[in-house]
Design a protein around this motif. Structure first.
Motif, short mmCIF file in Angstrom:
data_model
loop_
_atom_site.label_atom_id
_atom_site.label_comp_id
_atom_site.label_asym_id
_atom_site.label_seq_id
_atom_site.Cartn_x
_atom_site.Cartn_y
_atom_site.Cartn_z
N PRO A 49 27.51 49.73 22.01
CA PRO A 49 26.94 49.01 23.15
C PRO A 49 26.47 50.02 24.18
CG PRO A 49 29.08 48.09 22.54
CD PRO A 49 28.92 49.38 21.78
N LEU A 50 25.38 49.71 24.87
CA LEU A 50 24.79 50.63 25.84
C LEU A 50 24.39 49.90 27.11
CD1 LEU A 50 22.32 52.46 23.43
CD2 LEU A 50 24.43 53.42 24.36
N THR A 51 24.27 50.64 28.19
CA THR A 51 23.65 50.08 29.38
C THR A 51 22.14 50.02 29.13
OG1 THR A 51 23.30 52.24 30.40
CG2 THR A 51 25.40 51.10 30.91
N VAL A 52 21.44 49.25 29.93
CA VAL A 52 19.98 49.20 29.80
C VAL A 52 19.39 50.58 30.06
CG1 VAL A 52 17.86 48.23 30.78
CG2 VAL A 52 19.81 46.73 30.32
N TYR A 78 20.03 37.29 20.79
CA TYR A 78 20.38 38.43 19.93
C TYR A 78 21.32 39.43 20.60
CZ TYR A 78 16.89 36.82 16.64
OH TYR A 78 16.19 36.06 15.74
N VAL A 79 21.35 39.45 21.91
CA VAL A 79 22.23 40.37 22.65
C VAL A 79 22.88 39.63 23.80
CG1 VAL A 79 20.84 42.41 22.06
CG2 VAL A 79 20.42 41.21 24.22
N VAL A 80 23.96 40.21 24.28
CA VAL A 80 24.64 39.69 25.48
C VAL A 80 24.94 40.87 26.39
CG1 VAL A 80 25.63 37.64 24.40
CG2 VAL A 80 26.92 39.78 24.38
N ARG A 81 24.99 40.59 27.68
CA ARG A 81 25.37 41.60 28.66
C ARG A 81 26.76 41.27 29.15
NH1 ARG A 81 19.81 43.06 31.77
NH2 ARG A 81 18.53 41.70 30.51
N MET A 82 27.52 42.32 29.38
CA MET A 82 28.88 42.13 29.87
C MET A 82 29.25 43.29 30.78
SD MET A 82 30.69 42.85 26.19
CE MET A 82 32.30 42.52 26.76
N PRO A 83 30.24 43.10 31.63
CA PRO A 83 30.66 44.20 32.50
C PRO A 83 31.16 45.38 31.67
CG PRO A 83 31.63 42.12 33.21
CD PRO A 83 30.98 41.87 31.89
N SER A 84 30.84 46.56 32.13
CA SER A 84 31.31 47.77 31.47
C SER A 84 32.80 47.93 31.73
CB SER A 84 30.56 48.99 32.01
OG SER A 84 31.18 50.17 31.55
N PHE A 86 34.22 50.66 31.76
CA PHE A 86 34.38 51.98 32.37
C PHE A 86 33.83 52.07 33.78
CE2 PHE A 86 33.61 52.41 27.77
CZ PHE A 86 34.89 52.77 27.39
N ASP A 87 32.88 51.19 34.12
CA ASP A 87 32.22 51.26 35.42
C ASP A 87 31.97 49.83 35.89
OD1 ASP A 87 30.53 51.51 37.60
OD2 ASP A 87 29.13 52.88 36.62
N GLY A 88 32.69 49.43 36.91
CA GLY A 88 32.59 48.06 37.40
C GLY A 88 31.21 47.67 37.88
N ARG A 89 30.38 48.65 38.22
CA ARG A 89 29.03 48.35 38.69
C ARG A 89 28.04 48.19 37.54
NH1 ARG A 89 27.86 53.47 41.63
NH2 ARG A 89 29.12 54.16 39.92
N ALA A 90 28.37 48.73 36.39
CA ALA A 90 27.44 48.74 35.26
C ALA A 90 27.69 47.54 34.33
CB ALA A 90 27.59 50.03 34.47
N ARG A 91 26.62 47.18 33.64
CA ARG A 91 26.71 46.14 32.61
C ARG A 91 26.24 46.76 31.30
NH1 ARG A 91 27.59 41.09 33.92
NH2 ARG A 91 26.11 40.12 32.52
N ILE A 92 26.96 46.47 30.25
CA ILE A 92 26.55 46.98 28.95
C ILE A 92 25.94 45.86 28.12
CG2 ILE A 92 28.19 48.90 28.88
CD1 ILE A 92 29.94 47.15 27.03
N VAL A 93 25.11 46.25 27.19
CA VAL A 93 24.45 45.29 26.30
C VAL A 93 25.06 45.51 24.92
CG1 VAL A 93 22.25 44.54 25.33
CG2 VAL A 93 22.32 45.52 27.64
#
Length: 152
Positions: A49-52, A78-84, A86-93
């Motif tokens: 999973p990666l950030t945008v 096909y994808v979902v975003r969720m909180p990272s 590791f980093d509360g400000r980031a969202r991973i895909v």
């Protein structure tokens, strides 16, 4: 095709036929809404999973461009975003179940396509072609920008 058809043209035509059959197979399994870059993105996100932003870097496009691709793939399920974690400000895909299923269907097609070639042309011939194509491709990362360029 005649023997005078340029080798490069034969490669392109073979690739186009392969993609056409792949699209038909995926459509028959309910994945009729696949975008041009979906396969590349699905394989990339399957690895991790990666950030945008990280995906944009991998795709060598702008963050906005990657965001548009992810927005579209998320809309199609096909994808979902969720909180990272590791980093509360980031969202991973990450891949959704539909994304995982589409990737599994594509991988199954790849496997069956090669099996079909082996049945019709012999395993030795297919392995020789695979070796030749590998040598022609060189030491490129299968998820690298050379492959990405085919999809974006």
């Amino acid at each position: 095709m005649t023997k005078t058809t340029d080798f490069g043209i034969l490669l392109v035509l073979a690739y186009q036929e392969f993609v056409h059959e792949l699209r038909e197979a995926l459509t028959a399994q309910g994945f009729d809404d696949q975008g041009r870059s979906d396969g590349y993105v699905l394989r990339t996100l399957d690895a991790e999973p990666l950030t945008v932003s990280a995906l944009a870097e991998r795709l060598e496009i702008t963050k906005q461009g990657a965001g548009q691709i992810i927005d579209d793939m998320e809309r199609r399920g096909y994808v979902v975003r969720m909180p990272s974690p590791f980093d509360g400000r980031a969202r991973i895909v990450r891949l959704s179940q539909r994304g995982q299923d589409a990737l599994a269907a594509a991988r199954k097609f790849h496997h069956n396509y090669e099996r079909r070639l082996k049945r019709s042309h012999g395993a030795e011939t297919v392995e020789a072609v695979r070796e030749l194509l590998g040598a022609m491709a060189g030491e490129h990362d299968p998820a690298g920008p050379q492959l990405r360029a085919l999809y974006l």
